[in-house]
Design an enzyme around this catalytic site. Structure first.
Site, PDB file in Angstrom:
ATOM      1  N   ASP A 126       0.759  -1.257  -0.052  1.00 18.07           N
ATOM      2  CA  ASP A 126      -0.111   0.407  -0.110  1.00 18.07           C
ATOM      3  C   ASP A 126       1.171   1.182  -0.369  1.00 18.07           C
ATOM      4  OD1 ASP A 126      -1.966  -1.942   0.159  1.00 18.07           O
ATOM      5  OD2 ASP A 126      -3.119  -0.409   2.432  1.00 18.07           O
ATOM      6  N   ASP A 127       0.378   2.405  -0.506  1.00 20.79           N
ATOM      7  CA  ASP A 127      -0.004   4.185  -0.618  1.00 20.79           C
ATOM      8  C   ASP A 127       1.620   4.019  -1.123  1.00 20.79           C
ATOM      9  OD1 ASP A 127      -1.292   4.081   1.853  1.00 20.79           O
ATOM     10  OD2 ASP A 127       0.237   4.054   3.613  1.00 20.79           O
ATOM     11  N   HIS A 177      -6.031   2.712  -4.667  1.00 21.47           N
ATOM     12  CA  HIS A 177      -5.962   3.001  -2.998  1.00 21.47           C
ATOM     13  C   HIS A 177      -6.865   4.248  -2.419  1.00 21.47           C
ATOM     14  CE1 HIS A 177      -4.669   1.846   1.372  1.00 21.47           C
ATOM     15  NE2 HIS A 177      -3.662   2.324   1.177  1.00 21.47           N
ATOM     16  N   HIS A 181      -6.560   9.029  -0.035  1.00 25.16           N
ATOM     17  CA  HIS A 181      -5.673   8.293   1.137  1.00 25.16           C
ATOM     18  C   HIS A 181      -6.444   8.587   2.651  1.00 25.16           C
ATOM     19  CE1 HIS A 181      -3.012   6.359   4.262  1.00 25.16           C
ATOM     20  NE2 HIS A 181      -3.652   5.121   3.192  1.00 25.16           N
ATOM     21  N   HIS A 271       3.152  -2.202   3.352  1.00 26.40           N
ATOM     22  CA  HIS A 271       3.628  -1.100   2.336  1.00 26.40           C
ATOM     23  C   HIS A 271       4.791  -0.717   1.889  1.00 26.40           C
ATOM     24  CE1 HIS A 271       0.352  -0.719   5.982  1.00 26.40           C
ATOM     25  NE2 HIS A 271      -0.271   0.673   5.195  1.00 26.40           N
TER      26      HIS A 271
END
Length: 310
Positions: A126-127, A177, A181, A271
């Site tokens: 993620d991210d 995602h 965010h 991540h």
């Protein structure tokens, strides 16, 4: 006169003989016709029965070869960190309980893990993207001949198009995602959909495909988020193992959370943003340990038997 009489008698006898022969022929032809028709009917019935049997056989065979829909047990979510406070742990345990319940109630829309029989797992990140960690994670995956699943933030995607393109070209899934965010369960329906659509659009601008798999930031979902995702043609992907690489940023703890908890169908959360150096360092050992346990590392579309893109 006698000769005429004899001739007439001969003619009569001949006529009678011809009639008799004709009658015999008609009788014989009738018998033959009956036999022929009987044979034709018999053969036709045999053919019909054969076709019927063949069709029945085909149906039976088809029923045998049709894949049965496999039941998917929804796992409890695992993973620990000694850096969380008591209150943080309580909140996390409550969240885990809530999303497992939602996943059980919405199995076709919310996935915390894959199917439980085959020894396959998915690595998710993620991210990202960023200019440093994400490209190196992509390189590591390629080096070890496995593919991962990147849930990229839309507002970062347009900043690092070459990183996104590289991740995609190396065989990894590039997924959404959201755009900003944010916690989607705190937004209105319109804003939830806007976050989804904008995130997908940024990815589409680079790889030419819109993802159909989304991971809401923080795993923040409720019935409204699920319905919004469904109306947008998206499936929600969460996780069954949390490495907590954002909390206890230690290589050993990241590995331990995976290796000690591995089950068939795991979706593993990591991540790939700027400060995840420990995740990058742990990745080679994680990949090798998973393989040593006899597991295959796959992309989510294979793990879940779903389409990754629209």
């Amino acid at each position: 006169m006698k000769m005429i009489k004899n001739n007439n008698e001969k003619r009569i006898y001949m006529k009678k003989g011809n009639i008799l022969i004709l009658i015999i022929l008609l009788i014989l032809s009738g018998i033959l016709g009956y036999n022929i028709n009987s044979k034709i009917k018999s053969n036709t019935n045999v053919k019909k029965e054969s076709v019927k049997n063949m069709n029945n056989g085909d149906l039976v065979q088809q029923e045998k070869t049709l894949p049965k829909k496999e039941e998917r047990e929804v796992y409890d979510i695992l993973g620990k960190s000694n850096k969380l406070t008591t209150n943080q742990w309580k909140a996390m345990e409550q969240w885990r309980s809530d999303v497992v319940k939602l996943s059980k109630e919405n199995k076709e829309e919310v996935y915390t893990n894959g199917y439980n029989k085959e020894k396959m797992v998915a690595l998710t990140f993620d991210d990202g993207p960023d200019s440093n960690i994400t490209p190196k994670i992509v390189e590591t995956l390629t080096q070890y001949n496995v593919n991962g699943n990147f849930f990229f933030i839309g507002e970062k995607v347009w900043k690092y198009p070459s990183v996104v393109e590289k991740a995609y070209k190396e065989g990894n899934l590039v997924l959404s995602h959201s755009y900003n965010h944010v916690e989607l369960n705190k937004l209105s329906e319109g804003k939830i959909k806007n976050e989804m659509e904008k995130g997908e659009e940024e990815i589409f601008n680079i790889i030419g495909k819109k993802p159909s798999l989304i991971r809401p930031p923080y795993g923040a979902i409720d019935k409204n988020v699920i319905e919004a995702a469904k109306s947008e043609g998206n499936k929600i992907i969460l996780w069954s193992i949390d490495t907590l690489d954002w909390s206890q940023m230690e290589k050993e703890n990241i590995q331990k959370n995976i290796i000690d908890n591995l089950r068939p169908g795991e979706i593993i959360l990591m991540h790939s943003n700027e400060d995840k150096i420990a995740t990058l360092e742990a990745l080679p050992d994680i990949i090798m340990a998973i393989k040593e346990k006899g597991y295959e590392i796959v992309t989510l579309d294979k793990l879940l038997n779903v389409e990754a893109y629209k």
